[in-house]
Design an enzyme around this catalytic site. Sequence first.
Site, mmCIF file in Angstrom:
data_model
loop_
_atom_site.group_PDB
_atom_site.id
_atom_site.type_symbol
_atom_site.label_atom_id
_atom_site.label_comp_id
_atom_site.label_asym_id
_atom_site.label_seq_id
_atom_site.Cartn_x
_atom_site.Cartn_y
_atom_site.Cartn_z
ATOM 1 N N THR A 65 47.276 40.902 35.496
ATOM 2 C CA THR A 65 46.523 41.439 36.633
ATOM 3 C C THR A 65 47.491 41.789 37.756
ATOM 4 O O THR A 65 48.496 41.100 37.952
ATOM 5 C CB THR A 65 45.498 40.391 37.106
ATOM 6 O OG1 THR A 65 44.546 40.187 36.055
ATOM 7 C CG2 THR A 65 44.752 40.851 38.353
ATOM 8 N N THR B 10 51.611 45.856 39.137
ATOM 9 C CA THR B 10 52.664 46.058 38.131
ATOM 10 C C THR B 10 52.057 45.990 36.731
ATOM 11 O O THR B 10 52.372 46.812 35.861
ATOM 12 C CB THR B 10 53.782 45.002 38.288
ATOM 13 O OG1 THR B 10 54.070 44.831 39.682
ATOM 14 C CG2 THR B 10 55.040 45.426 37.563
ATOM 15 N N ALA C 165 54.214 39.018 38.804
ATOM 16 C CA ALA C 165 54.404 37.760 39.546
ATOM 17 C C ALA C 165 54.573 38.089 41.023
ATOM 18 O O ALA C 165 54.965 39.198 41.382
ATOM 19 C CB ALA C 165 55.627 37.019 39.027
ATOM 20 N N GLY D 80 48.549 36.100 43.724
ATOM 21 C CA GLY D 80 48.347 36.979 44.874
ATOM 22 C C GLY D 80 47.110 37.853 44.694
ATOM 23 O O GLY D 80 46.438 38.207 45.654
ATOM 24 N N GLU E 261 44.986 33.877 34.376
ATOM 25 C CA GLU E 261 46.359 34.234 33.999
ATOM 26 C C GLU E 261 47.057 33.043 33.341
ATOM 27 O O GLU E 261 47.778 33.203 32.349
ATOM 28 C CB GLU E 261 47.144 34.689 35.228
ATOM 29 C CG GLU E 261 46.697 36.044 35.737
ATOM 30 C CD GLU E 261 47.329 36.448 37.060
ATOM 31 O OE1 GLU E 261 47.423 37.652 37.302
ATOM 32 O OE2 GLU E 261 47.705 35.564 37.852
ATOM 33 N N LYS F 231 60.778 40.573 44.148
ATOM 34 C CA LYS F 231 60.100 39.327 43.752
ATOM 35 C C LYS F 231 61.079 38.216 43.356
ATOM 36 O O LYS F 231 60.680 37.063 43.210
ATOM 37 C CB LYS F 231 59.155 39.596 42.568
ATOM 38 C CG LYS F 231 58.168 40.738 42.759
ATOM 39 C CD LYS F 231 57.112 40.390 43.767
ATOM 40 C CE LYS F 231 56.038 41.448 43.922
ATOM 41 N NZ LYS F 231 55.172 41.626 42.791
HETATM 42 C C1 5RP Z 1 47.541 38.288 40.266
HETATM 43 C C2 5RP Z 1 48.990 38.037 40.134
HETATM 44 C C3 5RP Z 1 49.892 39.211 40.109
HETATM 45 O O1 5RP Z 1 50.634 39.174 38.936
HETATM 46 C C4 5RP Z 1 50.803 39.157 41.278
HETATM 47 O O2 5RP Z 1 49.990 39.083 42.451
HETATM 48 C C5 5RP Z 1 51.716 40.366 41.359
HETATM 49 O O3 5RP Z 1 50.984 41.512 41.656
HETATM 50 P P1 5RP Z 1 51.677 42.901 41.935
HETATM 51 O O4 5RP Z 1 52.254 43.356 40.644
HETATM 52 O O5 5RP Z 1 50.562 43.789 42.441
HETATM 53 O O6 5RP Z 1 52.725 42.679 42.997
HETATM 54 O O7 5RP Z 1 49.444 36.923 40.037
HETATM 55 O O8 5RP Z 1 46.815 37.090 40.384
#
Ligand code: 5RP
Length: 241
Positions: free
Chosen positions: A31, A34, A88, A101, A108, A126
């Site tokens: 989710t 990315t 992540a 996030g 997950e 990250k």
């Molecule tokens: C969702 C997550 C996502 O993997 C994490 O927030 C990273 O998101 P993005 O790729 O939009 O930065 O843990 O619960």
Amino acid sequence: MSGPDFAALKRAAAARALEFVHDGMTLGLGTGSTAEVFLELLAARVRGGLKVIGAATSECTAARARSLGIPTASIEELAPLDITVDGADEADRELNLIKGGGGALLREKIVASNSRRMVVIADRSKLVDRLGRFALPIEVTSFGHTVTAARIQQMAQDLGYLGLLPALRISEGASFLTDGGNVIYDCSFGTITDARALGRALKAITGVVEHGLFIGLANTLLIAQSSTEVEVLKPVAIRDA
Ligand code: 5RP
């Protein structure tokens, strides 16, 4: 001078992850933005004849996968999965992660825990030396959530994380609710000195459903340093094997 093109970095990491996917595999579908790029690239391969089936880590991802034509089934039907590909919020070089996030941390973690391999895709922003810059998402039952948050605060103080104020996640003027109907507290611990100990202490609090520390779950971390260079990191045990 323009800043880094994060869209291009996410795409580079997602494209590299596709190299881990082979015909006939069962996949955990992550989710976030990315992971969504990965879904789009995967869908193109599916249209080209690749046979895979995915278990989504959120309702949002399930809907996106369906709209892209990626076959899906439940985790119950598919576990153990061959591979999960997910994003992540933070990762260190030992492949410890902060996730959640996007609010999908519980599903997950269930999907990643029931996968033979977890591949994490992220842009270079990250990658951190120590976890804790990103506020740790903690999923808490709606019932009694303020008293649970007070216990999280007390536990943090007992472990030496002083001044923590758990922040209830708000979305469109109301408490953000996860796919499981729980709320999330975002907790700025600062530098996390012992992630395993903190994770254990959080799980021991009644009312805490799950936390966003993913320790020892990721097997491969793909960090896009640029649109053409993806760093591949593995945990020490695998590096030495
Ligand atoms: C969702 C997550 C996502 O993997 C994490 O927030 C990273 O998101 P993005 O790729 O939009 O930065 O843990 O619960």
